[in-house]
Design a protein around this motif. Structure first.
Motif, PDB file in Angstrom:
ATOM      1  N   ARG A   1       0.836  -1.201   0.000  1.00  0.00           N
ATOM      2  CA  ARG A   1       0.000   0.000   0.000  1.00  0.00           C
ATOM      3  C   ARG A   1       0.870   1.251   0.000  1.00  0.00           C
ATOM      4  O   ARG A   1       0.606   2.204  -0.728  1.00  0.00           O
ATOM      5  CB  ARG A   1      -0.906   0.000   1.231  1.00  0.00           C
ATOM      6  N   SER A   2       1.914   1.254   0.833  1.00  0.00           N
ATOM      7  CA  SER A   2       2.778   2.432   0.911  1.00  0.00           C
ATOM      8  C   SER A   2       4.103   2.050   1.553  1.00  0.00           C
ATOM      9  O   SER A   2       4.219   1.020   2.218  1.00  0.00           O
ATOM     10  CB  SER A   2       2.108   3.543   1.733  1.00  0.00           C
ATOM     11  N   VAL A   3       5.103   2.898   1.332  1.00  0.00           N
ATOM     12  CA  VAL A   3       6.394   2.755   1.999  1.00  0.00           C
ATOM     13  C   VAL A   3       6.867   4.149   2.368  1.00  0.00           C
ATOM     14  O   VAL A   3       6.776   5.082   1.568  1.00  0.00           O
ATOM     15  CB  VAL A   3       7.426   2.024   1.108  1.00  0.00           C
ATOM     16  N   SER A   4       7.346   4.311   3.594  1.00  0.00           N
ATOM     17  CA  SER A   4       7.744   5.633   4.073  1.00  0.00           C
ATOM     18  C   SER A   4       8.933   5.494   5.008  1.00  0.00           C
ATOM     19  O   SER A   4       9.352   4.384   5.355  1.00  0.00           O
ATOM     20  CB  SER A   4       6.576   6.312   4.803  1.00  0.00           C
ATOM     21  N   ILE A   5       9.487   6.636   5.409  1.00  0.00           N
ATOM     22  CA  ILE A   5      10.611   6.629   6.339  1.00  0.00           C
ATOM     23  C   ILE A   5      10.231   7.404   7.595  1.00  0.00           C
ATOM     24  O   ILE A   5       9.334   8.249   7.576  1.00  0.00           O
ATOM     25  CB  ILE A   5      11.883   7.231   5.708  1.00  0.00           C
ATOM     26  N   CYS A   6      10.927   7.098   8.674  1.00  0.00           N
ATOM     27  CA  CYS A   6      10.712   7.803   9.940  1.00  0.00           C
ATOM     28  C   CYS A   6      12.055   7.987  10.627  1.00  0.00           C
ATOM     29  O   CYS A   6      12.808   7.019  10.793  1.00  0.00           O
ATOM     30  CB  CYS A   6       9.757   7.020  10.845  1.00  0.00           C
ATOM     31  N   THR A   7      12.363   9.221  11.004  1.00  0.00           N
ATOM     32  CA  THR A   7      13.576   9.507  11.768  1.00  0.00           C
ATOM     33  C   THR A   7      13.247  10.229  13.074  1.00  0.00           C
ATOM     34  O   THR A   7      14.152  10.650  13.785  1.00  0.00           O
ATOM     35  CB  THR A   7      14.548  10.369  10.940  1.00  0.00           C
ATOM     36  N   LYS A   8      11.969  10.389  13.366  1.00  0.00           N
ATOM     37  CA  LYS A   8      11.543  11.071  14.587  1.00  0.00           C
ATOM     38  C   LYS A   8      11.135  10.045  15.634  1.00  0.00           C
ATOM     39  O   LYS A   8      10.220   9.255  15.421  1.00  0.00           O
ATOM     40  CB  LYS A   8      10.377  12.011  14.292  1.00  0.00           C
ATOM     41  N   VAL A   9      11.820  10.076  16.746  1.00  0.00           N
ATOM     42  CA  VAL A   9      11.604   9.079  17.787  1.00  0.00           C
ATOM     43  C   VAL A   9      10.163   9.058  18.277  1.00  0.00           C
ATOM     44  O   VAL A   9       9.566   7.990  18.447  1.00  0.00           O
ATOM     45  CB  VAL A   9      12.565   9.340  18.971  1.00  0.00           C
ATOM     46  N   GLU A  10       9.581  10.238  18.485  1.00  0.00           N
ATOM     47  CA  GLU A  10       8.239  10.280  19.065  1.00  0.00           C
ATOM     48  C   GLU A  10       7.180   9.666  18.149  1.00  0.00           C
ATOM     49  O   GLU A  10       6.093   9.313  18.595  1.00  0.00           O
ATOM     50  CB  GLU A  10       7.849  11.721  19.419  1.00  0.00           C
ATOM     51  N   GLU A  11       7.505   9.511  16.860  1.00  0.00           N
ATOM     52  CA  GLU A  11       6.546   8.930  15.911  1.00  0.00           C
ATOM     53  C   GLU A  11       6.794   7.446  15.659  1.00  0.00           C
ATOM     54  O   GLU A  11       6.048   6.808  14.913  1.00  0.00           O
ATOM     55  CB  GLU A  11       6.610   9.691  14.583  1.00  0.00           C
ATOM     56  N   ALA A  12       7.825   6.904  16.261  1.00  0.00           N
ATOM     57  CA  ALA A  12       8.222   5.526  15.971  1.00  0.00           C
ATOM     58  C   ALA A  12       7.151   4.523  16.382  1.00  0.00           C
ATOM     59  O   ALA A  12       6.521   4.657  17.430  1.00  0.00           O
ATOM     60  CB  ALA A  12       9.528   5.199  16.680  1.00  0.00           C
ATOM     61  N   PHE A  13       6.958   3.521  15.531  1.00  0.00           N
ATOM     62  CA  PHE A  13       6.086   2.370  15.777  1.00  0.00           C
ATOM     63  C   PHE A  13       4.609   2.744  15.902  1.00  0.00           C
ATOM     64  O   PHE A  13       3.831   2.011  16.524  1.00  0.00           O
ATOM     65  CB  PHE A  13       6.528   1.600  17.028  1.00  0.00           C
ATOM     66  N   CYS A  14       4.218   3.861  15.310  1.00  0.00           N
ATOM     67  CA  CYS A  14       2.827   4.295  15.401  1.00  0.00           C
ATOM     68  C   CYS A  14       1.901   3.252  14.780  1.00  0.00           C
ATOM     69  O   CYS A  14       1.983   2.955  13.592  1.00  0.00           O
ATOM     70  CB  CYS A  14       2.665   5.644  14.707  1.00  0.00           C
ATOM     71  N   GLN A  15       1.034   2.680  15.589  1.00  0.00           N
ATOM     72  CA  GLN A  15       0.053   1.664  15.182  1.00  0.00           C
ATOM     73  C   GLN A  15       0.700   0.469  14.473  1.00  0.00           C
ATOM     74  O   GLN A  15       0.091  -0.168  13.610  1.00  0.00           O
ATOM     75  CB  GLN A  15      -1.022   2.285  14.292  1.00  0.00           C
ATOM     76  N   ALA A  16       1.929   0.157  14.848  1.00  0.00           N
ATOM     77  CA  ALA A  16       2.644  -0.956  14.214  1.00  0.00           C
ATOM     78  C   ALA A  16       2.005  -2.292  14.569  1.00  0.00           C
ATOM     79  O   ALA A  16       1.676  -2.550  15.726  1.00  0.00           O
ATOM     80  CB  ALA A  16       4.103  -0.946  14.646  1.00  0.00           C
ATOM     81  N   HIS A  17       1.836  -3.129  13.545  1.00  0.00           N
ATOM     82  CA  HIS A  17       1.382  -4.504  13.766  1.00  0.00           C
ATOM     83  C   HIS A  17       2.571  -5.460  13.858  1.00  0.00           C
ATOM     84  O   HIS A  17       2.497  -6.481  14.537  1.00  0.00           O
ATOM     85  CB  HIS A  17       0.468  -4.955  12.622  1.00  0.00           C
ATOM     86  N   ILE A  18       3.639  -5.118  13.138  1.00  0.00           N
ATOM     87  CA  ILE A  18       4.853  -5.933  13.127  1.00  0.00           C
ATOM     88  C   ILE A  18       6.054  -5.005  13.241  1.00  0.00           C
ATOM     89  O   ILE A  18       6.136  -3.993  12.534  1.00  0.00           O
ATOM     90  CB  ILE A  18       4.970  -6.760  11.832  1.00  0.00           C
TER      91      ILE A  18
END
Length: 420
Positions: A95-112
């Motif tokens: 569906r999508s691929v994105s990047i994250c470098t902000k700690v406070e946003e890490a693992f938001c609603q992660a299933h895996i």
């Protein structure tokens, strides 16, 4: 039928087709894709893992996924190029691929969440410092998982650096989902199968039921007593389901006790380079089994929190034989002829307990277990094979351990500063 009438019908068909596609797209937006997060996404294993995840082989062709690549700010440019390559795959399940470098946003609603080895540099560190340096990152990850991830999140820890320790630390700092955190042992299993296959001049995939006990990235015990070989070319031949015990096919017991042990030690010693292809395949296969079940009747090695099975002390992450079914795993405590001698069990558990105590600051120095016996494998258990952590410590001086960038790694994230 006149041309005008045909044009009218064609327009109606086109309109109906467009409406149907819009409805399907609308339904897709109502279906939440599986949120997959990969830490240390600049690691080689991530590059090899993405094509497997987007192939549909792991979660199925009817399950859409969204991948988020999580790493520090310094890796952002590389991650952007990785995003473009992933999009170029045009995978129907992505569906999508994105990047994250902000700690406070890490693992938001992660299933895996796939936890890969963090980056290292060449600064001098002692073994004790290496162990303790795992704590800040695992504490941070645990906090973020508890705070941001989906309540049913599954965490899988891969790599070749203190895998058991990182897993037990994540369980400590993310207690709410501790039952859903596992360590991948299939990499060591694959290395053992490849060595055996070269000896037998067969294919590694034909070798089944190699059991990895203990510390995945250190002091472990490779048990061949249940190992079987399928489709082996010899005077005895049978149907595809026919197999023979491996130990009945390798007549050179000295090769098992010496060359096999030495080769496996060299490959599995803690801190050695772990190929990205093998790491990615091991993680993907474990995830596939977790979601769809392991092959019926096949033994799988997995690092999980001990509850006292097989006489293993409680509270440590220990690789042991399991099977996957119904979205979880079952420890194969009913296996026969898998008893491990007290000496070997003490050797493995002692190192794992010490790793945990040193990392948490409850013990100052790590002292590898020293046996009174010189033989690597006791006389009563010549067939199983052990990879010894003490061997690694003897071969590599403690002052030359690579320093993990745990603290610098945290400082590299946006919105988070950790004093080192």
């Amino acid at each position: 039928m006149t041309t005008e009438l045909m044009m009218v019908i064609a327009q109606e068909n086109l309109g109906a087709h467009i409406q149907k596609e819009q409805e399907e797209e609308g339904l897709k937006t109502c279906i939440n894709p599986l949120q997959v997060w990969i830490t240390s996404a600049s690691a080689p294993a991530c590059y090899n893992l993405i094509p497997i995840l987007t192939s549909g082989e792991v979660f199925g062709m009817h399950t859409e996924i969204s991948i988020t690549l999580f790493d520090n700010k310094q890796a952002e440019e590389y991650l952007k190029s990785l995003v473009m390559e992933t999009q170029d795959l045009a995978s129907p399940v992505l569906r999508s691929v994105s990047i994250c470098t902000k700690v406070e946003e890490a693992f938001c609603q992660a299933h895996i969440i796939v936890v890969l080895d963090d980056s290292t540099d060449k600064e001098v560190f002692t073994l004790e410092d290496c162990l303790r340096s795992r704590v800040p990152l695992c504490r941070l990850y645990g906090y973020l998982i508890e705070k941001n991830a989906h309540e049913s999140v599954r965490v899988i820890v891969g790599g070749k650096t203190f895998v058991n320790l990182k897993t037990v630390l994540l369980m400590r700092y993310a207690p709410r989902i501790a039952h859903n955190i596992i360590a991948v042992a299939l990499g060591v299993e694959g290395e053992a199968k490849a060595i055996l296959a070269r000896k037998l001049k067969t294919t590694p995939s034909y070798i089944k039921d190699v059991i990895i006990w203990g510390n995945i990235s250190g002091n472990n015990y490779v048990d061949l007593r249940k190992t079987r070989v399928y489709r082996y070319e010899s005077a005895i031949w049978g149907p595809l389901h026919y197999s023979r015990p491996l130990l009945n096919l390798i007549f050179d017991s000295e090769w098992i006790k010496r060359e096999f042990v030495a080769t496996l030690k060299n490959l599995t010693a803690t801190g050695r380079q772990f190929g990205g292809i093998l790491a990615a395949h091991s993680i993907a296969t474990t995830l596939k089994y977790w979601y769809h079940g392991s092959p019926p009747g096949e033994i799988v090695s997995l690092g999980i929190l001990s509850e006292g099975q097989f006489g293993i002390p409680k509270g440590i992450v220990f690789s042991m034989p399991v099977k996957f079914e119904n979205g979880t795993w079952v420890v194969l405590t009913d296996l026969k002829d898998t008893e491990i001698s007290e000496q070997i069990m003490t050797r493995m558990t002692s190192d794992l307990i010490q790793e945990k105590l040193v990392a948490l600051g409850d013990k100052i120095h790590f002292q590898p277990y020293q046996s009174e016996h010189k033989d690597l494998v006791p006389h009563e258990e010549k067939n199983p094979v052990m990879s010894d952590a003490a061997y690694f410590l003897n071969q590599i001086p403690q002052t030359t351990f690579e320093k993990p960038q745990s603290l610098e790694f945290l400082n590299g994230f946006e919105g988070k500063t950790v004093e080192s």
